[in-house]
Design an enzyme around this catalytic site. Structure first.
Site, short mmCIF file in Angstrom:
data_model
loop_
_atom_site.label_atom_id
_atom_site.label_comp_id
_atom_site.label_asym_id
_atom_site.label_seq_id
_atom_site.Cartn_x
_atom_site.Cartn_y
_atom_site.Cartn_z
CB CYS A 178 -18.63 11.52 -24.20
SG CYS A 178 -17.11 12.46 -24.42
CB CYS A 182 -11.77 9.39 -26.26
SG CYS A 182 -11.00 9.32 -24.63
CB CYS A 217 -15.55 5.67 -21.96
SG CYS A 217 -15.39 7.02 -20.76
CD GLN A 253 -10.31 4.55 -3.54
OE1 GLN A 253 -10.77 4.26 -4.64
NE2 GLN A 253 -9.72 3.67 -2.75
CG PHE A 279 -2.19 -3.52 1.01
CD1 PHE A 279 -1.05 -3.62 0.24
CD2 PHE A 279 -2.70 -4.67 1.59
CE1 PHE A 279 -0.42 -4.85 0.03
CE2 PHE A 279 -2.08 -5.91 1.39
CZ PHE A 279 -0.94 -5.99 0.62
CD GLU A 309 0.88 2.02 1.09
OE1 GLU A 309 1.61 1.86 0.09
OE2 GLU A 309 -0.29 1.60 1.17
CG ASP A 317 -7.92 -0.69 -0.61
OD1 ASP A 317 -8.18 -1.36 -1.63
OD2 ASP A 317 -7.95 0.56 -0.58
CB CYS A 340 -9.25 -2.14 -7.71
SG CYS A 340 -7.52 -2.67 -7.64
#
Length: 405
Positions: free
Chosen positions: A58, A64, A67, A240, A267, A287, A335, A361
């Site tokens: 990129c 930026c 990333c 997601q 969740f 949830e 999750d 995550c």
């Protein structure tokens, strides 16, 4: 000037030399020269590059902050992210089969939170510069789906209309099945003139939904497809990051709960896992966000060919499901957010549900919670890393845990 050799890569993506000395933009094994600034080496020159160093794909990579690791090869990143998961488990004395990582392709991010500021000549929309609140333009971003990149002029129009010269808009843009779903926060209060101007922007760019703080302009229901169901998540709610990553997570979860007849999805969000599972099993979805569980319930009721799905709005941190509530399930999907689910996992550990699909995550809290289940007699069958955040330090996973009954 100081010359150092990079020993390893830290969890934030910086190279680490002895000291420790943190060196952004470097890789293990490289010899570099720079100016020490506390524990950071700045003005870095690469003297001996790693064989895993590549040209960033990129053009915005240097400015930026989106990333951190575009200078690393795909193979290195796959191995490093698997190592992050492995090391988190080893910290608790846990060894496991780590399956090959599934990585989303470039140009696949279907949602992004843009920052936008007014300027003297108009407005500027993009991401923040590294370690800064300065907004940088990203017209050639290699991470975002082209539909999101094409929305940047629209985001700038919103900033011109509704932000102050000193303020900053946050504009969450999500690609739905019927157009863009846009949620704006940080703007000035909507009045009659602003509402009219927002309606014109929504028409001009054919937006499905445009939300300005608590006000919503709905032109079409911006639905997502989960299994056989069409679901319209609440504006700004969790989804997601890529369709490919979502599919990888779903495949892993479905393989774990295969054969179960009664599944708890904890969740559950708006139904990412509950609704695909409902093709073959009854599901109880729990949830904490009432609007998300309402969207899941509506999606199930409008779908065809699904088993029964019951829905419950409940704070699983403060009020986890108890053993007497969990004992009717023969599989559990959990999750949680990055903090993990310590209280809920403790309750799961006290019963003997044959199968647990643990989605996470955060490898650190995943390892902590998994150690609780292993101490209760569960077996960790395998871990599937999933990389939806290409070129970042972030990694997600699905783990299969089971009991011999």
């Amino acid at each position: 000037m100081t010359q150092v050799t990079i020993d390893r890569l830290g969890y934030q993506g910086d190279g680490i030399a002895q000291g420790p000395l943190y060196v952004p933009g470097t890789l293990p094994g490289e010899t570099v020269t720079g100016t020490p600034d506390g524990q950071t080496l700045r003005d870095v020159r690469i003297d001996t590059p790693s064989s895993d160093r590549v040209k960033p794909p990129c053009v915005h990579a240097k400015s930026c902050g989106g990333c951190q690791l575009q200078h690393a090869s795909d193979g290195f990143l796959a191995d490093w992210k698997a190592g992050v998961v492995r090391n988190a488990l080893l910290a608790h004395g846990i060894e496991a089969e780590i399956r090959p990582i599934e990585t989303s392709p470039p140009l696949s991010r279907r949602r992004a939170s843009f920052s936008a500021r007014r300027t003297k000549k108009g407005a500027l929309a993009g991401f923040h510069m590294k370690a800064s609140d300065v907004v940088v333009s990203i017209p050639n971003c290699q991470l975002l789906h082209p539909d999101l990149t094409a929305a940047l002029p629209m985001v700038e129009q919103l900033a011109v209309l509704g932000s102050s010269r000193k303020g900053e808009l946050s504009v969450l843009v999500t690609k739905s099945e019927v157009g863009l779903d846009v949620a704006v926060t940080g703007g000035k209060p909507a009045d009659t003139a602003l509402r009219g101007a927002l309606a014109k922007i929504a028409d001009e760019h054919d937006l499905a939904r445009l939300c300005w703080d608590d006000e919503t302009l709905l032109r079409r229901r911006p639905y997502q497809i989960f299994g056989n169901a069409r679901v319209t998540p609440p504006a700004g709610s969790f989804l997601q990051a890529t369709a490919e990553g979502e599919a990888a997570l779903q495949r892993a979860v479905l393989s774990i709960v295969d054969g179960a007849t009664h599944v708890a999805d904890l969740f559950s969000g708006s139904g990412t896992f509950a609704l695909p599972i409902a093709r073959t099993a009854a599901v109880h979805a729990v949830e904490g966000e009432k609007a998300m569980i309402a969207a899941l319930n509506e999606g199930w009721r409008m779908a065809e060919g699904l088993r029964r799905v019951t829905c419950e709005a409940r704070d699983l941190f403060r009020n986890p499901l108890l053993p007497e509530e969990l004992k009717r399930f023969d599989a559990i999907v959990i999750d949680p957010p990055r903090a993990g689910a310590e209280a809920q996992v403790a309750e799961i550990a006290s019963i003997r549900t044959p199968k647990v699909a643990h989605v996470s995550c955060n490898p650190v809290t995943f390892a902590r919670d998994t150690a609780t289940l292993l101490a209760a007699g569960y077996r960790l069958d395998w871990v599937q890393p999933v990389d939806q955040f290409r070129w970042s330090t972030h990694v997600e996973l699905v783990a299969s845990l089971s009991l011999d009954i």
